[in-house]
Design a protein around this motif. Structure first.
Motif, PDB file in Angstrom:
ATOM      1  N   GLY A 146     -43.557  41.607  38.935  1.00 58.59           N
ATOM      2  CA  GLY A 146     -43.070  41.151  37.640  1.00 58.59           C
ATOM      3  C   GLY A 146     -41.587  40.848  37.678  1.00 58.59           C
ATOM      4  O   GLY A 146     -40.859  41.329  38.553  1.00 58.59           O
ATOM      5  N   ALA A 147     -41.144  40.031  36.737  1.00 63.45           N
ATOM      6  CA  ALA A 147     -39.729  39.652  36.678  1.00 63.45           C
ATOM      7  C   ALA A 147     -39.373  39.228  35.263  1.00 63.45           C
ATOM      8  O   ALA A 147     -40.249  38.909  34.449  1.00 63.45           O
ATOM      9  N   THR A 148     -38.065  39.221  34.991  1.00 59.95           N
ATOM     10  CA  THR A 148     -37.557  38.782  33.693  1.00 59.95           C
ATOM     11  C   THR A 148     -36.814  37.467  33.867  1.00 59.95           C
ATOM     12  O   THR A 148     -35.975  37.335  34.762  1.00 59.95           O
ATOM     13  N   ALA A 149     -37.147  36.498  33.039  1.00 61.44           N
ATOM     14  CA  ALA A 149     -36.491  35.189  33.091  1.00 61.44           C
ATOM     15  C   ALA A 149     -35.792  34.921  31.760  1.00 61.44           C
ATOM     16  O   ALA A 149     -36.354  35.194  30.696  1.00 61.44           O
ATOM     17  N   GLU A 150     -34.583  34.386  31.839  1.00 59.57           N
ATOM     18  CA  GLU A 150     -33.860  34.033  30.620  1.00 59.57           C
ATOM     19  C   GLU A 150     -34.207  32.603  30.244  1.00 59.57           C
ATOM     20  O   GLU A 150     -33.956  31.662  30.997  1.00 59.57           O
ATOM     21  N   VAL A 151     -34.794  32.443  29.070  1.00 61.82           N
ATOM     22  CA  VAL A 151     -35.220  31.134  28.594  1.00 61.82           C
ATOM     23  C   VAL A 151     -34.554  30.862  27.256  1.00 61.82           C
ATOM     24  O   VAL A 151     -34.866  31.520  26.254  1.00 61.82           O
TER      25      VAL A 151
END
Length: 381
Positions: free
Chosen positions: A292-297
């Protein structure tokens, strides 16, 4: 009368006569004296009446007996229903017995190791291994030994398995991974209408787009990668087909970088070659197995997760992973993994059920581990 005679005799003997009235008075007194005895005798005759009571009481048991009969009938009916349930349960004895073979395994890793009633004895020959996917292949990673195959040369749509080739072609061009790329309307899926959280106008690095494409099978990210390729999307698709040809994937064809089109086709054997080649790319290994990962959108942080639940399982040692799905292709899964201390490539295509590809992967793993534990290698199919 005897008393009267005695009294008369006594009177006569005593020298005097008793009057008639006196005699009647004596009789009357005698009657009163005997009256209680009569009543007592009448009272004593009551028991015969009381004796008539039991027959009446005896009529009660038949009524109670009828109720008991009804209770017995209900009990018999309940027993019949229980027996029927046992018969119905016994009809499932075979699949339940098969399911229990791996109960302890399932308790340890319930989420990762789904157990199916169709599981089979892992010591059986590969030809009888219960793999339910339409096409399947298990080969040694070096490509030498085939451990199991099922319709391995059948040409079928491959859906998002395509993204493994997309990643190789992107990395082959030696791009700047920190360069920003933008999601545009060209990247929106108007063919299948798939959803995406990457809104038009989203800006991200090429590296982040590659991570989301491999880990979460993000279609807009994969399409944007192809569109930002030198020469544009057409050049990118051409490079994909050249790469396939160079790897000996003779029955493979690509028309887009996402796999949303059913015209992206291949075989299980061709895809095994592709997975073995992709495993040589460290970034593909890392990104495809990231859980899993966090992406800034657009100023918001969004959580993304791997589409293959097995990468989180402590019982699996996975070096590369990719899932895929469109209606024409069914559920698909390719992996490089170390199983029974052997590096292998597993390809599962055209799976119908939601968890069929995961169940097939676990069955193959158990079969290989059981063969290794018994001191023998799985027999090639």
């Amino acid at each position: 009368m005897i008393l009267r005679a005695v009294l008369l005799a006594g009177a006569l003997l005593g020298g005097g006569l008793i009057s008639i009235e006196a005699a009647h008075a004596v009789d009357k007194a005698k009657s009163k004296a005997e009256e209680p005895k009569s009543k007592a005798r009448t009272t004593q005759k009551a028991p015969p009446v009381a004796k008539k009571g039991p027959p009446v009481a005896k009529k009660g048991p038949p009524v109670a007996k009828k109720s008991a009969t009804k209770t017995v009938a209900h009990r018999d009916k309940g027993a019949a229903m229980a027996k029927s349930a046992r018969v119905a349960k016994s009809s499932n004895a075979a699949p339940q017995a098969a399911k229990k073979r791996y109960t302890s395994d399932a308790r340890k890793h319930r989420n990762a190791n789904r157990v199916f009633a169709g599981d089979v004895d892992p010591w059986q020959e590969p030809s009888n291994l219960a793999v339910h996917s339409g096409s399947a292949l298990v080969v040694a990673q070096d490509g030498g030994e085939t451990l199991y195959e099922k319709n391995a040369t059948t040409v079928v749509p491959i859906a998002s398995i395509t993204k493994v080739m997309t990643a190789m072609v992107v990395l082959d061009s030696m791009p700047n991974l920190q360069e920003s790329i933008t999601i545009t309307d060209e990247d929106v899926d108007y063919l299948k209408g798939s959803r995406s959280r990457l809104q038009v106008g989203t800006v991200m690095t090429r590296e982040m787009a590659l991570l989301l494409a491999l880990m979460s099978s993000e279609n807009r990210a994969a399409h944007a990668l192809g569109r930002h390729y030198p020469g544009g999307l057409a050049a990118f698709v051409a490079a994909m087909n050249r790469k396939a040809a160079s790897l000996g994937m003779a029955r493979t064809h690509f028309e887009d970088p996402t796999g949303l089109t059913s015209n992206n086709v291949s075989t299980a054997r061709d895809l095994a070659r592709m997975v073995a080649a992709a495993h040589r790319y460290p970034l593909i290994r890392e990104f495809s197995t990231t859980s899993g990962a966090t992406a800034e959108v657009k100023g918001r942080e969004l959580e993304y997760h791997n589409t293959n639940q097995l990468v989180k399982s402590p019982t699996w040692e996975i070096g590369l992973s990719k899932t895929g799905y469109i209606q024409e292709a069914g559920k698909c899964l390719v992996m490089q993994a170390r199983v029974a201390d052997r590096p292998v490539v597993i390809v599962l295509l055209d799976s119908a059920g939601k968890q069929t590809r995961i169940g097939d992967a676990n069955r193959i793993k158990r079969w290989m581990e059981s063969a290794g534990a018994s001191g023998k290698q799985p027999t090639p199919a």
